[in-house]
Scaffold this active site. Structure first.
Site, PDB file in Angstrom:
ATOM      1  N   GLU A 320       0.855  -1.195   0.000  1.00 11.22           N
ATOM      2  CA  GLU A 320       0.000   0.000   0.000  1.00 11.22           C
ATOM      3  C   GLU A 320       0.882   1.232   0.000  1.00 11.22           C
ATOM      4  OE1 GLU A 320      -2.955   2.293   3.155  1.00 11.22           O
ATOM      5  OE2 GLU A 320      -3.014   0.093   3.073  1.00 11.22           O
ATOM      6  N   GLU A 325      -2.978  11.518   3.472  1.00 11.94           N
ATOM      7  CA  GLU A 325      -4.058  11.203   4.393  1.00 11.94           C
ATOM      8  C   GLU A 325      -4.230  12.379   5.347  1.00 11.94           C
ATOM      9  OE1 GLU A 325      -4.460   6.710   5.658  1.00 11.94           O
ATOM     10  OE2 GLU A 325      -2.348   7.315   5.810  1.00 11.94           O
TER      11      GLU A 325
END
Length: 461
Positions: A320, A325
């Site tokens: 990932e 974020e």
């Protein structure tokens, strides 16, 4: 006999006097002044150094506009050119030659520039170098090459205030190295040293979405398998449904929302909704440069993300890459950029993910560009073109063979793109109405909504 001794004594005295005078230099003959250090000095404008002699002396410059000199022999460079410093001591003189050159250039950045969209792909690439104004410069020489130690092509930039140059007509898929020197004065004297060398790769835009329409381009994005609820292993609260997004004014807008009971001061159960979009099954990419330009939501409990997952295997072995974020931080200015893999991830059995945290003070009020450059051996993270961190698997392997280990380098397969805004969960935190926008009110129940904007997504290879 006594008379003879007196004569002899007188002769000896005279002889001794003659010998003494013969052995002693004349009082008027002085030793020449000798410059011990600084006889030839090359200084950059603004710098200083010393012309040194033994003992006290006087100093004089032939041109104060070029360089000044103090009573102690300190020479200060003022402007590009040459002058002499004359040192005088006890009537004896010596000169030192002073050459003043422009200061060394500070090269700030080298980036790929110019229009490069899917609709108007340029046949050649353009790069732009930017540097700080150098003292004493009347212009600059910019050098570029495809080899750091190879032959460089020189470009001339006239004017002291011009600190930027775009170089066009370059090939795609190449790494270009750039360095700069300042020049000044009538003879175009250059800095004694080049700036540091910076490099940039001229990636070609291979895939993008500028969100210029009125709805999602379904040839690029889909929600197949990206709907529903269930926490997703992170205790998230939202139910992903496609209707909680729109495309308008050149941006994708994801609109997370929830209902809040003002009487009980609690959220209404199962009232959390948002959208997740991805390119899974349609588009995936292996290596290159990926950029998301986004303005992020501020509502307390929102967890916005632009990220990537590997095509093969299940999480975390698929790998990932979190390009951006947000967190539970109230101001939403802390932006982690993270990799997860089999060895490094957020599970309790792991030693934790490898993340690189940055503070972006206007993350929720202005667009910023979040990106990676992903090669066969490293992943570099960027925000607005500035490198924020590097994941190098060789740092985590004793034999310096990290890229051969699937548990720390699953990044040798194609990855697909994901955009979503979760609500709550391990990184979103507690959900409250703070900084959310009131959408509607029905009695004691208020529907709150927030907004995540994505201006574009671009993939260069």
């Amino acid at each position: 006999m006594k008379k003879m001794k007196k004569v002899m004594s007188a002769v000896l005295v005279v002889a001794m006097v003659v010998v003494m005078f013969a052995a002693t230099p004349a009082v008027t003959a002085q030793a020449k002044v000798k410059i011990l250090a600084g006889k030839k000095l090359t200084l950059a404008v603004g710098d200083s150094d010393y012309v040194l002699v033994k003992g006290k002396a006087t100093y004089k410059t032939s041109n104060k506009k070029i360089a000044t000199v103090s009573k102690k022999g300190e020479v200060k460079a003022k402007a590009v050119g040459t002058c002499k410093i004359t040192v005088t001591k006890n009537g004896s003189k010596a000169t030192a030659k002073i050459t003043v050159v422009p200061a060394k250039v500070s090269l700030k950045s080298v980036v790929v520039s110019g229009k490069n969209s899917a609709e108007t792909l340029a046949s050649k690439a353009t790069i732009t170098a930017t540097w700080k104004k150098a003292k004493g410069a009347s212009g600059y020489y910019v050098y570029y090459s495809t080899s750091k130690k190879g032959k460089y092509t020189k470009k001339t930039v006239k004017g002291a205030k011009k600190t930027r140059l775009s170089i066009s007509g370059l090939a795609y898929g190449k790494t270009y190295f750039v360095k700069v020197k300042a020049y000044g004065g009538k003879k175009k004297t250059t800095s004694t040293a080049y700036s540091k060398v910076l490099s940039v790769k001229t990636y070609l835009l291979k895939w993008n979405d500028e969100f210029n329409g009125t709805k999602i381009d379904e040839t690029k994005w889909n929600t197949n398998g990206a709907t529903g609820a269930g926490g997703y292993g992170n205790k998230e609260l939202q139910n992903y449904q496609p209707e909680y997004h729109k495309v308008e004014n050149g941006s994708l807008v994801i609109m997370p929302e929830f209902k809040y009971n003002t009487s009980t001061k609690t959220a209404v159960k199962d009232s959390y909704y948002s959208t997740k979009l991805w390119t899974r099954g349609q588009h995936s990419f292996k290596y290159g440069k990926v950029e998301f330009r986004a303005k992020l939501p501020k509502g307390q409990g929102t967890w916005a993300a632009c990220w990537m997952l590997g095509n093969n295997n299940s999480w975390p072995t698929c790998g990932e890459i979190d390009i951006l974020e947000t967190t539970s931080q109230l101001q939403k200015t802390l932006i982690p950029q993270t990799i997860h893999c089999e060895k490094y991830n957020g599970m309790g059995t792991s030693s934790g993910p490898k993340h690189y945290d940055s503070t972006v003070s206007t993350a929720t009020t202005a667009y910023h560009t979040y990106g990676i450059e992903w090669t066969e051996s490293v992943i570099d993270f960027y925000i607005d073109g500035k490198k924020t961190g590097t994941y190098d698997p060789n740092n985590y392997d004793l034999n310096n063979k990290g890229t051969s280990r699937n548990d720390i380098w699953p990044y040798k397969q194609p990855f697909y793109l994901i955009i979503n805004c979760a609500i709550g969960g391990t990184l979103g935190g507690n959900v409250t109405p703070t900084y959310w926008t009131e959408k509607e009110k029905n009695g004691n129940v208020v529907t709150y909504q927030d907004y995540m904007y994505v201006d574009y997504v671009r993939v260069y290879q």
